[in-house]
Design a protein around this motif. Structure first.
Motif: not given
Length: 319
Positions: A2-3, A216, A267, A271, A276, A279-280
């Motif tokens: 995860s970020k 990202p 991005c 975070d 998000r 970036s999705a």
């Protein structure tokens, strides 16, 4: 990964090539390519950065334009070199009469000529497919639906959605080609290696393999953001003629590139719910444009990465 686990964000970025990877750091640019004999060819590539020539190109928006142009130039050079290095074994094969004639007439310049012609045709095709065609289709539909005839908002949204569909179809088609599958695997190796470094882990094949291939700060995400920004820019272009509208949009490309660059930069650094959402879509498309790499590809990425890491830590741009 995860970020939230990312300990730092760096200014190092990469590009997947034919049997190789190009890594760009704040001070150096390194190309690593797998040779036919299994060894790794590594070369530092020089580039005269536009932003170093004018303070204007260090400002927001303008820095994105300079970065895009620099990336196009260095990417073109790296692609030429990687294609030559990865195909060295074919030099000993007997040439046909046509190949001999071409070699006698053009020699080492033939690759540059082919790439130049391919680039010109590619740009022309892209303009027709992504700019002229969507406008022409909307004009065709609006001629039968009076409510759409003079609506700029509907026009821009329709054209944007059609471009997204064309873009996705193009990417999915490319993913089915054997050579492109390998490029997408190198793309995955590039992302995994950058993530490994950003997490301050030792750059080994085993460590890199544990990280995600979705990043990202990716060219794929950047391209998608440019399409979205282009929809907004389209709201302010009143022309309906396909060629005139396309011409104006071409003139607006620097603005679209600059805005897309700033969005991708934000991005990558922050975070939160907004980044998000932005970036999705790009991260989703990376499920197509990146594939899980093999160990040899990761070795290439590590070689290219190690060559551009500054010893003084100047690549760190945020936390």
């Amino acid at each position: 990964m995860s970020k939230e686990k990312t300990k730092r964000i760096t200014s190092i970025g990469g590009q997947a090539l034919i049997e190789g990877i190009l890594m760009r750091g704040p001070e150096k640019t390194s190309l690593a390519v797998r040779k036919p004999d299994g060894s790794i060819y590594n070369e530092y590539m020089s580039i005269s950065q536009i932003k170093d020539k004018s303070k204007l190109f260090k400002l927001p928006i303008f820095r994105g334009i300079s970065s895009f142009i620099d990336s196009m130039i260095i990417g073109y050079k790296a692609l030429m070199i990687s294609a030559e290095v990865s195909a060295e074994e074919n030099e000993t094969e007997e040439l046909s009469k046509v190949e001999k004639w071409i070699d006698d007439k053009f020699g080492d310049k033939i690759m540059g000529i082919i790439m130049t012609i391919a680039s010109i045709l590619g740009i022309a095709f892209s303009v027709l497919l992504f700019l002229v065609f969507p406008t022409w289709i909307f004009n065709l539909i609006s001629s039968h639906v009076s409510a759409l005839h003079s609506t700029v908002v509907y026009r821009s949204i329709f054209e944007g959605i059609l471009r997204i569909i064309i873009f996705l179809a193009y990417v999915m088609l490319c993913s089915q080609l054997k050579d492109m599958k390998r490029v997408f695997q190198y793309h995955g190796a590039e992302h995994k290696t950058i993530f490994c470094y950003e997490c301050e882990e030792e750059l080994t094949v085993d460590n890199v393999k544990t990280h995600t291939r979705f990043h990202p700060r990716c060219g794929t995400s950047f391209m998608f953001l440019m399409i979205l920004v282009g929809i907004i820019v389209g709201f302010f272009i009143p022309f309906s003629n396909p060629f005139l509208r396309s011409f104006i949009k071409i003139l607006c490309i620097p603005i679209i590139v600059g805005l897309g660059y700033e969005l991708i930069k934000v991005c990558g650094k922050y975070d939160n719910i907004i980044t998000r959402i932005i970036s999705a879509p790009g991260l989703w498309i990376q499920r197509i444009t990146t594939k899980e790499p093999d160990d040899d590809m990761i070795e290439i990425a590590i070689t290219a990465m190690k060559a551009v890491i500054p010893e003084n830590g100047d690549d760190i741009i945020g936390s």
